[in-house]
Design a protein around this motif. Structure first.
Motif, PDB file in Angstrom:
ATOM      1  N   SER A 586      13.281  94.312  57.890  1.00 26.16           N
ATOM      2  CA  SER A 586      13.244  94.920  59.228  1.00 26.16           C
ATOM      3  C   SER A 586      11.824  95.014  59.767  1.00 26.16           C
ATOM      4  O   SER A 586      10.854  94.630  59.100  1.00 26.16           O
ATOM      5  CB  SER A 586      13.869  96.313  59.181  1.00 26.16           C
ATOM      6  N   THR A 587      11.738  95.537  60.964  1.00 22.19           N
ATOM      7  CA  THR A 587      10.440  95.741  61.619  1.00 22.19           C
ATOM      8  C   THR A 587       9.569  96.674  60.799  1.00 22.19           C
ATOM      9  O   THR A 587       8.351  96.487  60.695  1.00 22.19           O
ATOM     10  CB  THR A 587      10.657  96.336  63.027  1.00 22.19           C
ATOM     11  N   SER A 588      10.179  97.671  60.170  1.00 23.17           N
ATOM     12  CA  SER A 588       9.411  98.618  59.358  1.00 23.17           C
ATOM     13  C   SER A 588       8.765  97.910  58.179  1.00 23.17           C
ATOM     14  O   SER A 588       7.608  98.193  57.815  1.00 23.17           O
ATOM     15  CB  SER A 588      10.327  99.737  58.862  1.00 23.17           C
ATOM     16  N   GLU A 592       4.768  97.705  57.450  1.00 23.22           N
ATOM     17  CA  GLU A 592       4.221  98.240  56.207  1.00 23.22           C
ATOM     18  C   GLU A 592       3.523  97.158  55.379  1.00 23.22           C
ATOM     19  O   GLU A 592       2.841  97.466  54.397  1.00 23.22           O
ATOM     20  CB  GLU A 592       5.337  98.881  55.381  1.00 23.22           C
ATOM     21  N   GLY A 593       3.723  95.883  55.798  1.00 24.21           N
ATOM     22  CA  GLY A 593       3.086  94.789  55.077  1.00 24.21           C
ATOM     23  C   GLY A 593       3.807  94.370  53.827  1.00 24.21           C
ATOM     24  O   GLY A 593       3.244  93.637  52.992  1.00 24.21           O
ATOM     25  N   GLU A 594       5.045  94.768  53.700  1.00 24.91           N
ATOM     26  CA  GLU A 594       5.801  94.431  52.505  1.00 24.91           C
ATOM     27  C   GLU A 594       6.309  92.996  52.545  1.00 24.91           C
ATOM     28  O   GLU A 594       6.452  92.348  51.503  1.00 24.91           O
ATOM     29  CB  GLU A 594       6.970  95.404  52.336  1.00 24.91           C
ATOM     30  N   VAL A 595       6.618  92.481  53.748  1.00 26.02           N
ATOM     31  CA  VAL A 595       7.103  91.099  53.899  1.00 26.02           C
ATOM     32  C   VAL A 595       6.356  90.463  55.053  1.00 26.02           C
ATOM     33  O   VAL A 595       5.935  91.149  55.991  1.00 26.02           O
ATOM     34  CB  VAL A 595       8.619  91.062  54.145  1.00 26.02           C
ATOM     35  N   ALA A 598       7.357  85.880  59.240  1.00 28.29           N
ATOM     36  CA  ALA A 598       8.256  84.727  59.243  1.00 28.29           C
ATOM     37  C   ALA A 598       9.505  84.985  58.412  1.00 28.29           C
ATOM     38  O   ALA A 598      10.603  84.497  58.745  1.00 28.29           O
ATOM     39  CB  ALA A 598       7.521  83.494  58.717  1.00 28.29           C
ATOM     40  N   LEU A 599       9.369  85.739  57.329  1.00 32.50           N
ATOM     41  CA  LEU A 599      10.512  86.007  56.481  1.00 32.50           C
ATOM     42  C   LEU A 599      11.464  87.017  57.116  1.00 32.50           C
ATOM     43  O   LEU A 599      12.682  86.950  56.904  1.00 32.50           O
ATOM     44  CB  LEU A 599      10.019  86.539  55.126  1.00 32.50           C
ATOM     45  N   ALA A 600      10.947  87.918  57.925  1.00 28.80           N
ATOM     46  CA  ALA A 600      11.783  88.963  58.520  1.00 28.80           C
ATOM     47  C   ALA A 600      12.453  88.529  59.804  1.00 28.80           C
ATOM     48  O   ALA A 600      13.434  89.144  60.247  1.00 28.80           O
ATOM     49  CB  ALA A 600      10.938  90.219  58.783  1.00 28.80           C
TER      50      ALA A 600
END
Length: 725
Positions: A586-588, A592-595, A598-600
């Protein structure tokens, strides 16, 4: 640059008064309520027509009164003279107008004509009075008849309500009009009112003359008696003090003055005679001049004695020449001469004595006259003192006599005025029965009824329109908010994101064309289409997500690379509707820089639009939506996409829209037609302007296609959805 231009444009629009309404907006309101307006006007005009034609006609008759102060005055009974008094001013005319309109004249006409019994002046309760009495708000009038005085008072009030007295103050003409249901009665009352006014003027003057005559009669009689008394007082004073006058032909003088004048004349004569006789006496006593005295010259004795002396002297001279001085006849001659001289001297002495006696007599006469004059002067002084008192009495008598004569003359003049007085006004034009009624003016009343019904209907339409929530038209929205409305989007069929669905499923529909218009308005502005556009609304449920998705699909359909970011981290409604399940990333997660981005990113099932959805499970969205994280996300997105659309949370719910607005190029504010309160929209605009955040404009969503958004659209090309929200 683009933000400054938009802010400047919005500020200039905001300077326009919110109370102003253009003709187009007014016409839109009236057209929106046209059936109500037509019904209201027809109903009001119909009721007005019935009332107008049921009104009792009234006729107005008018008489003209001309004020005139010319009076007929009589110097003599046979010599009438018309005189013009002092010119009248406007105050005099106004006074006469008030007199004509007074209660006294109205009461006199009412009483003389017994108008209290006339049905024309019958007292009837007003419609309001009857309605209040029927509703029990006011006690109904009792059945007890009014007293005669009350009836007269009511009739006078009704009479005056129908009477009109007018003057334009530029002339001496007064207009007197009377309204009545009967035309002949109206003319009769108007003429009778003026005639009563003129008769009252004449009666007032006659009464004034009668009062003046009575007063003059009393005053003249009293002054006549006073004159007689003063004259008697003058005569008695003269007799008491002997102040009698003698007419000498050169003016009247008192007896003392006349006697003194005569004594002075006699004294002058006596003095002259004394002087003559004293001069003769001195001449007679002078031997050298005594021979020239007329008495001596004319004395026969002296003349005879002188002749005898001359004769004796002549004989003596002859004797002396003949026989010498000692002739015996010379002695008698000498004695004769001496006797003659003695007798001459004796005669002269006698004449001198006579002259001296005459001089003494003249002197005595002169002394007596002086004594007489002294006595007369004393008497005259006493007379003058007495005359001073007499003059005081005579002055009083003369003043009383003058006043008496003046009042006597005035009495005669007033006597000639009795019965010939003229009023100060005249009926210059009699009232005639009018041909047409003055009330009601049916054409005028109907015209007023139509105008009033139109105005009141328009006002009621505006009030009804004001009671609507939100805005109904583009022009109304722009006028209230001071920002341009880029597009008005029609109400879509029921269902989530139905507007966005029509953009793909029916590109020729009214909804799709409206979205295309929004896109065109954004792109044709100065600065063009913003690369990063934030979409927000004042309140939840106004369709901002549907508008953002529809705008994204429209841009994607034209071949642009478009990313729609769901920045409403608390709801995540976009993923629920489009994908029926929460997204994997998601946008969150990206913030948060977790993904990586492009992947989201996910693909829109109905178009080439790319979507970064939100799960709606963020614990602290305010910590994620910070400028640094948003700018990092947008910097990466700018490199891959032509346009980025941020769907933010509603402004009234949270402050996310303001945070996102700081990193976006511009913000688009969505308002729901006839739903969003003006105060809520105004608070959003004020907050953005206070923070100096650029607003691209407004979108009026879910608007009635017939009232807003169709201006400029060809109906023959557009397909209007039959479904209504």
């Amino acid at each position: 640059m683009r933000a400054a231009l938009v802010s400047s444009s919005a500020a200039s629009r905001d300077m326009a008064p919110a109370s102003e309404m253009s003709l187009g907006a007014l016409w839109s309101v009236l057209w929106r309520h046209r059936w109500f307006l037509a019904t209201w006007m027809l109903l009001l005009v119909a009721v007005s027509t019935v009332l107008i034609f049921s009104l009792q006609p009234r006729y107005r008759a008018t008489a003209l009164v001309t004020l005139d102060t010319r009076q007929i005055r009589f110097a003599e009974v046979s010599t009438p003279v018309s005189q013009l008094s002092t010119p009248m001013d406007s105050s005099y005319v106004r006074t006469e107008v008030e007199v004509l309109a007074s209660d006294s004249i109205a009461r006199q006409v009412v009483t003389e004509l017994n108008l209290a019994e006339n049905e024309e002046f019958a007292s009837r309760p007003s419609l309001m009075h009857r309605a209040m009495a029927a509703l029990g708000l006011r006690r109904a009038d009792s059945d007890e008849p009014p007293s005669p005085e009350q009836l007269i008072h009511q009739t006078v009030a009704a009479y005056r309500s129908r009477l009109t007295v007018f003057s334009d103050a530029r002339s001496y003409v007064i207009t007197v009009s009377f309204d009545a249901a009967d035309r002949d009665f109206a003319a009769f009352i108007a003429n009778r009112h003026v005639e009563t006014y003129i008769a009252r003027q004449r009666a007032t003057k006659d009464q004034a003359l009668a009062s003046a005559t009575s007063w003059l009669d009393r005053e003249v009689a009293a002054l006549s008696e006073r004159v007689r008394q003063w004259e008697q007082a003058v005569q008695a004073y003269r007799e008491r003090h002997g102040l009698f006058m003698i007419d000498s032909g050169r003016g009247a003088n008192s007896v003392a003055q006349q006697q003194l004048a005569e004594a002075l004349v006699e004294l002058t004569r006596a003095r002259a005679d004394l002087a003559i006789k004293q001069a003769r006496l001195q001449q007679a006593r002078d031997p050298s001049r005594s021979s020239s005295i007329p008495e001596i010259v004319g004395s026969s004795v002296i003349a005879r004695m002188r002749e005898q002396e001359m004769s004796a002297r002549q004989r003596l001279a002859e004797l002396a020449g003949m026989s010498g001085p000692n002739h015996p006849f010379a002695v008698p001659l000498r004695e004769q001469i001496a006797e003659s001289r003695r007798q001459i001297e004796a005669e002269r002495t006698a004449i001198l004595g006579s002259i001296a006696a005459e001089a003494a007599i003249a002197q005595t006469r002169e002394a007596e006259l002086r004594q007489i004059i002294s006595r007369l002067e004393l008497r005259l002084a006493e007379s003058e003192r007495d005359a001073a008192g007499l003059r005081d009495i005579e002055r009083e008598a003369a003043a009383t006599r003058s006043l008496y004569e003046s009042l006597l003359a005035r009495q005669k003049q007033v006597a000639t005025q009795v019965g010939i007085q003229q009023a100060d006004a005249q009926l210059s034009s009699r009232a005639v029965p009018p041909l047409v009624p003055a009330f009601p003016n049916k054409k005028l009343f109907l015209a007023v009824a139509i105008v009033v019904s139109g105005v009141t209907g328009g006002v009621l339409s505006l009030l009804l329109d004001r009671r609507r929530k939100g805005f109904g038209t583009i022009e109304e929205t722009e006028m209230e908010m001071g920002l341009p409305v880029l597009a008005a989007l029609p109400r879509a069929p029921r269902g989530p994101l139905a507007l966005a669905g029509q953009v793909v499923s029916d590109p020729r529909s009214l909804a799709a064309e409206a979205v295309h218009r929004l896109r065109s308005m954004l792109g044709t502005r100065q600065g063009g289409m913003p690369a990063v556009l934030s979409v927000t609304s004042a309140l939840p449920g106004e369709g901002k997500t549907s508008v953002a998705l529809a705008l994204g699909r429209s841009l994607a359909g034209s071949g642009f690379r478009v990313l729609l970011i769901d920045a409403d981290l608390r709801q995540g409604r976009l993923a629920q509707v489009l994908f029926r399940e929460p997204p994997e990333f998601s946008t969150s997660d990206v913030l948060e820089g977790e993904v990586p981005l492009a992947l989201a990113v996910m693909r829109d099932p109905a178009s080439s639009l790319r979507i970064l959805a939100a799960k709606g499970d963020a614990v602290a969205p305010q910590d994620l939506l910070v400028p640094a994280r948003l700018e990092s996300l947008l910097a990466e997105a700018r490199m891959k996409y032509d346009h980025i659309i941020l769907d933010t949370a509603p402004f009234s719910a949270v402050a996310d829209a303001m945070v996102v607005g700081r990193v976006a190029d511009e913000t688009l504010l969505v308002l729901k037609a006839e739903t969003t309160p003006a105060s809520a929209a105004a608070s959003v605009i004020k907050a953005f302007r206070t923070a100096r955040l650029p607003l691209a404009g407004l979108v009026l969503n879910a608007a009635d296609p017939r009232n807003a958004g169709l201006i400029g659209y060809p109906r023959t090309v557009l397909k209007i959805s039959q479904s209504r929200a």
